[in-house]
Design a protein around this motif. Sequence first.
Motif: not given
Length: 489
Positions: A389-410
């Motif tokens: 469950g912790a690994f799955d949560k990490f993958q979820e948060e990592w994906t969300e972080f990558q999306e925000e990086v692409r969107n450019g919102e600091t």
Amino acid sequence: MKKITVIGLGAGDLQQLSLGTYRLLKQAKRLVIRTEEHPVVKELRTEGLIMESFDAIYEANDSFEDVYERIVEKLLEMSADQPITYAVPGHPLVAERTVQLLIEKEKSGEIELQIAGGSSFLDPIFTALRIDPIEGFQLLDGTDLKRDDVQMEQHVLVGQVYDAFVASDVKLSLMEKYPDDHEVTIVTAAGSVDEKLTNVALYELDRVMSLNNLTTIYVPPIKDQEQRLKDWSSFREIIATLRGPDGCPWDREQTHETLKRYLIEESFELIQAIDEEDDDAIIEELGDVLLQVFLHAQIGEDNGYFSMEDVLETVGAKMIRRHPHVFAQTQADTTVDVLTNWQAIKEQEKPTVDSLLEGQKRQASSLLTSYNYQKTAAKVGFDWPTIEGAFDKFQEEWTEFQEEVRNGETASQLDELGDVLFTIVNIARFLKISPEEAMWHANEKFKSRFTHVEQCVKQGIGDFSTYSLEQLEEFWQQAKRKEDSHETR
């Protein structure tokens, strides 16, 4: 040269005075006594001896040290004309500050000093109290008693308790270590016909009206370890016992390495208590940090490498060395001056460094806070059933972080990166890995490899700017291969 003969009047009355001492007193051409308040003095006066007293000096000065220094000054003035005999209570070399000052004058060549006999007050006190000094005893000065001077497991005698003011200071100092109701004995005129023993609770010590210059306070030893918990030596005994043959298996197994995580945790818990301004919590957490210090010192002693004394000596010497404006003649009028001196001295103490990263320290981190938050939540069931469950949560948060990086919102990137780190800490918790320790190892690994890169650059043809990233990467890979070769040995 000025000549002074010092004679001890003993602890009791005239009957206890030796014949030799009695004859010296009778033959003295000019006899001076420190104080009239002694049984022998009264009896000698009835025999017609003429004596001069320094009692008036006590009335004219505010501190005992001033009194003693003034008495010595007067003795030197009086001995300029003729040799004098100076009589003091007890033995001249036992709890007699004026004699010690005279000895200093003798060493500097100002006087010729002769010290004659006289029994001290210790023997009659031991007799009166029925105690054996071989068990260990201390003789302390009541006018200059310090809490840390007292050894609670020994018989303690406190002399120079002339009056209620001194008794009050003695009481307050002793109560910092002993229980308030610890029974003490007030010994007056031991060995004389006026000998008197009075038992009182410690907190009542300054309420007794029979205090005088023949008074000594006896503090019985405390053998029970649980009643000596305010004593440093007692805590040290506890730690040594825990790591001893009959101690705790867990404590015996600990090493400097295994205790690192606890030192970090306890330090941050102390910081939290300080932030919350919770004095009771600060006391408790300071104790936990102190426990870690004592454990590490005991491990060092058990292994034969160092002891707590070495730790104290090192830090004490450092404090003296880095505060020359206090312990030497260096000028430092402002905090800025102090910090400037401190840094300069610190630089002198440290060896020359080869790396830009050398000397960098681990600072307070939020990793441990995250770890503790999640550990606390898990205790009440707010947790994933398994690490998956912790690994799955990490993958979820990592994906969300990558999306925000692409969107450019600091701002959102900061938020999502925090979530990623939080989930990584949770994975560490599942694996029972300290995130602080893991981060420390990563930092050390980076430092080692980067230092190798620096060395390669210095051995080459220029500085960093003359090398391509590919060349620097090759130096980095060399460092990794070097580590791998060490690990396979």
